[in-house]
Scaffold this motif. Structure first.
Motif, PDB file in Angstrom:
ATOM      1  N   ALA A  63      -2.054  -6.942 -15.233  1.00 38.04           N
ATOM      2  CA  ALA A  63      -2.662  -5.888 -16.047  1.00 38.04           C
ATOM      3  C   ALA A  63      -3.677  -5.054 -15.262  1.00 38.04           C
ATOM      4  N   ARG A  64      -3.461  -4.924 -13.977  1.00 38.97           N
ATOM      5  CA  ARG A  64      -4.335  -4.100 -13.150  1.00 38.97           C
ATOM      6  C   ARG A  64      -3.630  -2.781 -12.842  1.00 38.97           C
ATOM      7  N   ILE A  65      -4.314  -1.683 -13.076  1.00 39.55           N
ATOM      8  CA  ILE A  65      -3.745  -0.366 -12.829  1.00 39.55           C
ATOM      9  C   ILE A  65      -3.978   0.039 -11.381  1.00 39.55           C
ATOM     10  N   GLU A  66      -2.886   0.352 -10.698  1.00 41.33           N
ATOM     11  CA  GLU A  66      -2.959   0.839  -9.327  1.00 41.33           C
ATOM     12  C   GLU A  66      -2.753   2.343  -9.322  1.00 41.33           C
ATOM     13  N   THR A  67      -3.594   3.060  -8.612  1.00 35.22           N
ATOM     14  CA  THR A  67      -3.495   4.507  -8.514  1.00 35.22           C
ATOM     15  C   THR A  67      -3.616   4.939  -7.060  1.00 35.22           C
ATOM     16  N   TYR A  68      -2.724   5.823  -6.644  1.00 37.42           N
ATOM     17  CA  TYR A  68      -2.731   6.353  -5.290  1.00 37.42           C
ATOM     18  C   TYR A  68      -2.634   7.871  -5.339  1.00 37.42           C
ATOM     19  N   TRP A  69      -3.334   8.533  -4.424  1.00 33.79           N
ATOM     20  CA  TRP A  69      -3.369   9.985  -4.356  1.00 33.79           C
ATOM     21  C   TRP A  69      -2.919  10.493  -2.995  1.00 33.79           C
ATOM     22  N   GLY A  70      -2.245  11.624  -3.001  1.00 31.46           N
ATOM     23  CA  GLY A  70      -1.955  12.320  -1.768  1.00 31.46           C
ATOM     24  C   GLY A  70      -3.150  13.157  -1.339  1.00 31.46           C
ATOM     25  N   GLN A  71      -3.037  13.821  -0.192  1.00 32.18           N
ATOM     26  CA  GLN A  71      -4.165  14.583   0.351  1.00 32.18           C
ATOM     27  C   GLN A  71      -4.281  15.985  -0.231  1.00 32.18           C
ATOM     28  N   ALA A  94      -4.581  26.795  -6.733  1.00 28.83           N
ATOM     29  CA  ALA A  94      -5.327  25.543  -6.706  1.00 28.83           C
ATOM     30  C   ALA A  94      -4.791  24.670  -5.582  1.00 28.83           C
ATOM     31  N   VAL A  95      -5.493  23.582  -5.326  1.00 24.22           N
ATOM     32  CA  VAL A  95      -4.951  22.522  -4.491  1.00 24.22           C
ATOM     33  C   VAL A  95      -4.189  21.580  -5.408  1.00 24.22           C
ATOM     34  N   TYR A  96      -2.949  21.308  -5.066  1.00 29.13           N
ATOM     35  CA  TYR A  96      -2.094  20.454  -5.877  1.00 29.13           C
ATOM     36  C   TYR A  96      -1.991  19.069  -5.255  1.00 29.13           C
ATOM     37  N   TYR A  97      -2.191  18.047  -6.097  1.00 28.36           N
ATOM     38  CA  TYR A  97      -2.207  16.664  -5.650  1.00 28.36           C
ATOM     39  C   TYR A  97      -1.105  15.852  -6.319  1.00 28.36           C
ATOM     40  N   GLN A 141       0.838  -1.179   0.000  1.00 29.73           N
ATOM     41  CA  GLN A 141       0.000   0.000   0.000  1.00 29.73           C
ATOM     42  C   GLN A 141       0.883   1.241   0.000  1.00 29.73           C
ATOM     43  N   LEU A 142       0.652   2.116  -0.956  1.00 32.54           N
ATOM     44  CA  LEU A 142       1.462   3.316  -1.121  1.00 32.54           C
ATOM     45  C   LEU A 142       0.751   4.513  -0.502  1.00 32.54           C
ATOM     46  N   GLN A 143       1.453   5.232   0.374  1.00 32.73           N
ATOM     47  CA  GLN A 143       0.914   6.434   0.999  1.00 32.73           C
ATOM     48  C   GLN A 143       1.731   7.644   0.568  1.00 32.73           C
ATOM     49  N   LEU A 144       1.045   8.674   0.098  1.00 33.90           N
ATOM     50  CA  LEU A 144       1.691   9.869  -0.422  1.00 33.90           C
ATOM     51  C   LEU A 144       1.299  11.090   0.397  1.00 33.90           C
ATOM     52  N   VAL A 145       2.276  11.951   0.666  1.00 31.99           N
ATOM     53  CA  VAL A 145       2.036  13.176   1.416  1.00 31.99           C
ATOM     54  C   VAL A 145       2.698  14.339   0.703  1.00 31.99           C
ATOM     55  N   GLU A 146       1.898  15.365   0.361  1.00 29.46           N
ATOM     56  CA  GLU A 146       2.419  16.564  -0.288  1.00 29.46           C
ATOM     57  C   GLU A 146       2.753  17.629   0.748  1.00 29.46           C
ATOM     58  N   SER A 147       3.697  18.491   0.395  1.00 32.31           N
ATOM     59  CA  SER A 147       4.051  19.618   1.241  1.00 32.31           C
ATOM     60  C   SER A 147       4.635  20.730   0.377  1.00 32.31           C
ATOM     61  N   GLY A 148       4.804  21.905   0.959  1.00 31.63           N
ATOM     62  CA  GLY A 148       5.434  23.015   0.263  1.00 31.63           C
ATOM     63  C   GLY A 148       4.490  24.077  -0.250  1.00 31.63           C
ATOM     64  N   GLY A 149       3.194  23.870  -0.111  1.00 32.83           N
ATOM     65  CA  GLY A 149       2.240  24.866  -0.558  1.00 32.83           C
ATOM     66  C   GLY A 149       2.248  26.090   0.335  1.00 32.83           C
ATOM     67  N   GLY A 150       1.614  27.155  -0.153  1.00 31.88           N
ATOM     68  CA  GLY A 150       1.549  28.383   0.609  1.00 31.88           C
ATOM     69  C   GLY A 150       1.118  29.551  -0.237  1.00 31.88           C
ATOM     70  N   VAL A 192       4.714   5.607 -12.285  1.00 25.00           N
ATOM     71  CA  VAL A 192       4.658   6.909 -12.945  1.00 25.00           C
ATOM     72  C   VAL A 192       4.097   7.904 -11.932  1.00 25.00           C
ATOM     73  N   MET A 193       4.767   9.025 -11.765  1.00 24.76           N
ATOM     74  CA  MET A 193       4.347  10.031 -10.806  1.00 24.76           C
ATOM     75  C   MET A 193       3.819  11.266 -11.527  1.00 24.76           C
ATOM     76  N   SER A 194       2.754  11.835 -10.976  1.00 24.59           N
ATOM     77  CA  SER A 194       2.125  12.987 -11.607  1.00 24.59           C
ATOM     78  C   SER A 194       1.718  14.011 -10.563  1.00 24.59           C
ATOM     79  N   TRP A 195       1.642  15.256 -11.010  1.00 27.13           N
ATOM     80  CA  TRP A 195       1.050  16.333 -10.227  1.00 27.13           C
ATOM     81  C   TRP A 195      -0.227  16.797 -10.920  1.00 27.13           C
TER      82      TRP A 195
END
Length: 121
Positions: A105-113, A92-95, A1-10, A33-36
């Motif tokens: 062949a199953r696509i896994e997708t994880y999102w930060g908060q 905006a809110v950036y994710y 299980q992948l957990q993502l945490v964003e930071s640096g906004g302001g 593959v990582m995306s914003w």
């Protein structure tokens, strides 16, 4: 299980710079593959930038080309978004998103908060 945490906004003035960071805790995302993405109030979430697992493939949406830079450090489990020459419309809110295709062949997708970016005078 992948957990993502964003930071640096302001809050930043137009023309200023900001660096966002996304980190995975205790789980490697070297094969992802990582995306914003970003989402402004009342608008659809849109892709901003993406980067392949080895950094050989990079994509930017037209509105941020020449201003934003996406990068990753697989050893540190981080992906960054350097944002320069910021405009009010970048508000905006950036994710952060991670995705991969498994051997079945199953696509896994994880999102930060998400992290808030506000560009204003």
């Amino acid at each position: 299980q992948l957990q993502l945490v964003e930071s640096g906004g302001g809050l930043v003035q137009p023309g200023g710079s900001l660096r966002l960071s996304c980190v995975a805790s205790k789980v490697s995302f070297s094969n992802y593959v990582m995306s914003w993405y970003r989402q402004a109030p009342g608008k659809e979430r849109e892709l901003v930038a993406s980067i392949s697992s080895d950094s050989s493939g990079i994509h930017y949406t037209d509105s941020v080309k020449g201003r934003f830079t996406i990068s990753r450090d697989n050893a540190k489990n981080t992906v960054d978004l350097q944002m320069n020459s910021l405009k009010p419309e970048d508000t905006a809110v950036y994710y952060c998103k991670a995705s991969r295709t498994t051997n079945w062949a199953r696509i896994e997708t994880y999102w930060g908060q998400g992290t808030q970016v506000t560009v204003s005078s």
